[in-house]
Design an enzyme around this catalytic site. Structure first.
Site, PDB file in Angstrom:
ATOM      1  CG  HIS A  47      -1.945   1.786   1.267  1.00  0.00           C
ATOM      2  ND1 HIS A  47      -3.285   0.650   0.973  1.00  0.00           N
ATOM      3  CD2 HIS A  47      -1.589   2.593   1.553  1.00  0.00           C
ATOM      4  CE1 HIS A  47      -3.790   2.381   1.329  1.00  0.00           C
ATOM      5  NE2 HIS A  47      -2.756   2.983   2.100  1.00  0.00           N
ATOM      6  CD  GLU A  48       2.082   3.625   3.697  1.00  0.00           C
ATOM      7  OE1 GLU A  48       1.254   4.527   3.127  1.00  0.00           O
ATOM      8  OE2 GLU A  48       0.908   3.942   4.307  1.00  0.00           O
ATOM      9  CG  HIS A 108       0.588   6.284  -0.528  1.00  0.00           C
ATOM     10  ND1 HIS A 108      -0.530   7.057  -1.032  1.00  0.00           N
ATOM     11  CD2 HIS A 108      -0.424   5.498   0.595  1.00  0.00           C
ATOM     12  CE1 HIS A 108      -1.719   6.556  -0.442  1.00  0.00           C
ATOM     13  NE2 HIS A 108      -1.288   6.268   0.225  1.00  0.00           N
ATOM     14  CD  GLU A 144      -5.603   5.758   0.611  1.00  0.00           C
ATOM     15  OE1 GLU A 144      -5.867   4.189   0.686  1.00  0.00           O
ATOM     16  OE2 GLU A 144      -5.266   6.359   0.295  1.00  0.00           O
TER      17      GLU A 144
END
Length: 492
Positions: free
Chosen positions: A256-257, A260, A286
């Protein structure tokens, strides 16, 4: 072309970018390195940086610089974005922003201790201060239809409460029957631990490297609430939180990160040291993390490639499991207490809950003291879950400690955008699933860089979405994706 006018503007933007760099470094340090008693001094330092940045953004001279640079041929997307920043800064007194920043620094440590003790009352006074400051901020924009619009547009320019309510109503209408149908099926269970943390980190970083994580430009640390910040394209910092009893939290948190981080890392270098060299909106941001974490990271092609490596690292837990069995377990749908651990089907309902509570806090129909009870009631209504204590309920997220009201809707909006981009990427790359199954993620990364990342803030989220997909915000692709995915996994 008048290069002097453009150079003058770029010099001001470089200064603002540097102040932002310093602010993000202080934030990263606060959540990863700073000792608990450092909050008071850090609050003062962060407040000073916020004040200086605000003064330079609100400076009337910046408006003149923009006019001159626009006439000289500066990029119109840069001019639009910076002019919006300037006009917003002119409207908001520096005092409000400084108080917001200082309160957020103080509240971080208070929230961490309150969460550990499950003691909402200890955190409530600072939350009340945040709500009051947010109301003051919103009052600077009396023309908006709803005060929440002013807060949300800090993170999602152009978004309105009315539009978000409509999109969320469509989501709820589509998700509730899907979740109910899944609930009638047998629970496939979890991937039971222990999974040694060091081996989790090894696997997560190998997966991240295949996505584009570069240790020469990136670093990873631990934090109470995982996040990503960047001090420039070549200084991307992600954090994670691992739990030996389960594999999902740390593993998918890193994906997830990293999603980003890929966005920030992929912005065109010509926007370096400007205030447009970052994500155009938090929903678009997001969308990148949700796409990589879920649509790639929880997919069959991805695990067809990565399961053998995972079995090498965790032979006692994973040896003998087939891909389909792993998929059912890492995609289990089970209404739960914690948003960051929620499955794809129930995740957006967690966001809807927070959106509705923030609206009520802001318009005064809900008092801060009554927030835990309201939270617990909405958890039962939306997810059918009883909340045992505030640590697993109203205190679970860091966002209210940081005072960032208007942020939560972007999690669900970003999930909608992710599904739209995922559909478009499959049209553009017909063999995308085959590429992922072969461990090759470069094609998807390049497509996202071309259609999303490179522009930074020089294009709006709506412009990017329409150019990449041909449509504005539309929940239908997300509902199609979830129904197809869980229809197959649960034989619906």
């Amino acid at each position: 072309m008048n290069d002097d006018a453009i150079a003058v503007l770029r010099a001001r933007l470089a200064e603002l970018s540097d102040l932002g760099h310093a602010a993000m470094l202080l934030e990263w340090d606060q959540q990863t390195q700073m000792p608990p008693r450092g909050a008071q001094a850090r609050g003062g330092a962060a407040g000073t940086i916020e004040r200086l940045a605000h003064e330079r953004t609100a400076d009337p001279a910046l408006a003149d610089m923009l006019t001159a640079a626009e006439a000289a041929g500066e990029d119109p997307g840069l001019i639009r974005a910076v002019r919006e920043d300037h006009e917003r800064a002119v409207r908001v007194p520096a005092r409000i922003l400084v108080e917001m920043t200082e309160t957020a620094v103080e509240a971080q440590g208070v929230w961490e201790r309150a969460k550990e003790a499950s003691d909402f009352a200890a955190f409530a006074p600072l939350l009340q201060r945040h709500v009051a400051l947010c109301r003051e901020y919103a009052a600077c924009f009396p023309e908006v239809e709803h005060p929440y619009d002013a807060l949300m547009q800090r993170y999602e320019p152009g978004a309105t409460t009315a539009e978000v309510r409509t999109a969320f109503a469509r989501l709820r209408e589509g998700l509730v029957p899907l979740i109910a149908a899944i609930a009638e099926k047998p629970d496939p269970g979890d991937l039971g631990g222990p999974f040694p943390v060091a081996d989790q980190r090894t696997l997560a970083l190998e997966m991240a490297a295949s996505m584009g994580y570069d240790p020469e430009s990136w670093r990873i640390d631990e934090a109470a609430h995982p996040f990503m910040v960047n001090m420039g394209r070549e200084d991307v910092r992600i954090t994670t939180k691992e739990d030996e009893s389960q594999l999902a939290m740390g593993l998918f948190g890193v994906l997830h990160e990293t999603g980003h981080g890929l966005y920030e890392h992929g912005i065109d270098p010509r926007w370096d040291r400007t205030t447009v060299g970052t994500g155009t909106s938090l929903a678009v941001h997001e969308s990148q993390s949700r796409l990589w974490e879920n649509m790639v990271g929880r997919s069959r092609p991805f695990w067809a490639h990565w399961l053998p490596r995972a079995q090498e690292l965790f032979p006692e837990r994973l040896q003998g499991l087939e891909v389909d069995e792993v998929l059912r377990r890492i995609n289990v749908v089970r209404p739960s207490l914690i948003r960051v651990d929620a499955d794809e089907a129930t995740y957006c309902l967690h966001v809807l809950l927070r959106f509705e509570l923030e609206l009520a806090l802001l318009d005064g129909t809900l008092e801060v003291a009554d927030l835990p009870a309201a939270w617990n009631a909405k958890m039962r209504d939306l997810l059918g879950v009883d909340v045992p204590d505030d640590a697993h309920g109203v205190l679970q997220d860091v966002h209210w400690a940081a005072g960032i009201f208007g942020y939560f809707p972007t999690y669900a909006l970003g999930t909608i955008v992710a599904a739209q981009l995922w559909e478009a990427a499959h049209v553009a790359l017909p063999d995308l699933d085959h590429q992922i199954g072969a461990g090759n993620l470069s094609g998807l990364r390049a497509w996202l860089r071309e259609h999303v990342h490179q522009y930074g803030r020089t294009r709006t989220g709506d412009e990017l979405l329409r150019e990449a997909t041909g449509h504005g915000l539309d929940p239908a692709p997300l509902l199609r994706y979830l129904n197809a995915k869980y229809g197959a996994l649960y034989d619906l």
